[in-house]
Design a protein around this motif. Structure first.
Motif, PDB file in Angstrom:
ATOM      1  N   UNK A   1       0.830  -1.207   0.000  1.00 44.39           N
ATOM      2  CA  UNK A   1       0.000   0.000   0.000  1.00 44.39           C
ATOM      3  C   UNK A   1       0.863   1.256   0.000  1.00 44.39           C
ATOM      4  N   UNK A   2       1.938   1.250   0.753  1.00 42.15           N
ATOM      5  CA  UNK A   2       2.836   2.404   0.786  1.00 42.15           C
ATOM      6  C   UNK A   2       3.484   2.618  -0.574  1.00 42.15           C
ATOM      7  N   UNK A   3       3.836   1.538  -1.231  1.00 37.22           N
ATOM      8  CA  UNK A   3       4.434   1.633  -2.559  1.00 37.22           C
ATOM      9  C   UNK A   3       3.440   2.243  -3.551  1.00 37.22           C
ATOM     10  N   UNK A   4       2.201   1.783  -3.533  1.00 41.93           N
ATOM     11  CA  UNK A   4       1.182   2.315  -4.428  1.00 41.93           C
ATOM     12  C   UNK A   4       0.882   3.779  -4.116  1.00 41.93           C
ATOM     13  N   UNK A   5       0.840   4.116  -2.838  1.00 41.99           N
ATOM     14  CA  UNK A   5       0.588   5.506  -2.454  1.00 41.99           C
ATOM     15  C   UNK A   5       1.722   6.411  -2.933  1.00 41.99           C
ATOM     16  N   UNK A   6       2.951   5.923  -2.839  1.00 42.06           N
ATOM     17  CA  UNK A   6       4.096   6.693  -3.303  1.00 42.06           C
ATOM     18  C   UNK A   6       4.007   6.928  -4.814  1.00 42.06           C
ATOM     19  N   UNK A   7       3.639   5.896  -5.549  1.00 42.03           N
ATOM     20  CA  UNK A   7       3.486   6.039  -7.001  1.00 42.03           C
ATOM     21  C   UNK A   7       2.365   7.009  -7.349  1.00 42.03           C
ATOM     22  N   UNK A   8       1.242   6.873  -6.650  1.00 43.30           N
ATOM     23  CA  UNK A   8       0.105   7.767  -6.912  1.00 43.30           C
ATOM     24  C   UNK A   8       0.477   9.209  -6.602  1.00 43.30           C
TER      25      UNK A   8
ATOM     26  N   UNK B   1       0.486  12.168  -9.278  1.00 43.50           N
ATOM     27  CA  UNK B   1      -0.331  13.345  -8.997  1.00 43.50           C
ATOM     28  C   UNK B   1       0.477  14.620  -9.065  1.00 43.50           C
ATOM     29  N   UNK B   2       1.694  14.587  -8.562  1.00 42.05           N
ATOM     30  CA  UNK B   2       2.535  15.786  -8.616  1.00 42.05           C
ATOM     31  C   UNK B   2       2.844  16.177 -10.049  1.00 42.05           C
ATOM     32  N   UNK B   3       3.158  15.202 -10.881  1.00 39.63           N
ATOM     33  CA  UNK B   3       3.440  15.476 -12.285  1.00 39.63           C
ATOM     34  C   UNK B   3       2.180  16.003 -12.982  1.00 39.63           C
ATOM     35  N   UNK B   4       1.034  15.376 -12.688  1.00 37.16           N
ATOM     36  CA  UNK B   4      -0.217  15.798 -13.321  1.00 37.16           C
ATOM     37  C   UNK B   4      -0.562  17.238 -12.936  1.00 37.16           C
ATOM     38  N   UNK B   5      -0.363  17.604 -11.666  1.00 37.28           N
ATOM     39  CA  UNK B   5      -0.686  18.959 -11.255  1.00 37.28           C
ATOM     40  C   UNK B   5       0.306  19.974 -11.804  1.00 37.28           C
ATOM     41  N   UNK B   6       1.555  19.581 -12.019  1.00 36.83           N
ATOM     42  CA  UNK B   6       2.497  20.496 -12.660  1.00 36.83           C
ATOM     43  C   UNK B   6       2.075  20.778 -14.101  1.00 36.83           C
TER      44      UNK B   6
END
Length: 121
Positions: free
Chosen positions: A20-27, A31-36
């Motif tokens: 779950x931590x791995x998936x959250x890190x990827x998400x 998300x950061x790239x998408x918002x940029x």
């Protein structure tokens, strides 16, 4: 028997939490790239709207209202230019300033001193 089941449950829970931590890190990174990218397009759209509005005002509306070679035309052109410059400059400064970072932050001592001062009535 009980200890072996507890150990197996703990190992499975640990693996699940790690996954779950791995998936959250990827998400989070996606998300950061998408918002940029989204932020870039928002800035581009706002810049196009500001420049388009200024163009329409200076090259279409103002010449219809005033003779640009008369005293009245120049009198209205100067404040319009000043406001336009300030609009573009302030938008540029807003885009360049990182969020949540004021320039002059107060130290703890200054904050305590301000709390102790009496406000004027």
């Amino acid at each position: 028997f009980f200890d072996s089941q507890c150990c197996r449950f703990t190992c499975q829970t640990g693996r699940l939490l790690h996954t779950m931590a791995s998936w959250m890190s990827r998400a989070l990174s996606i998300g950061q790239v998408a918002f940029k990218i989204f932020g870039f397009f928002c800035i581009a759209i706002a810049s196009i709207l500001i420049c388009g509005t200024l163009y329409i005002y200076f090259y279409v509306i103002m010449p219809l209202l005033f003779d640009m070679h008369s005293f009245l035309g120049i009198l209205f052109f100067i404040p319009a230019s000043w406001i336009s410059f300030n609009l573009v400059f302030n938008y540029f400064m807003v885009v360049r300033t990182p969020p949540g970072s004021p320039v002059g932050t107060l130290t703890e001592e200054e904050m305590e001193q301000m709390k102790n001062e009496k406000a004027p009535k």
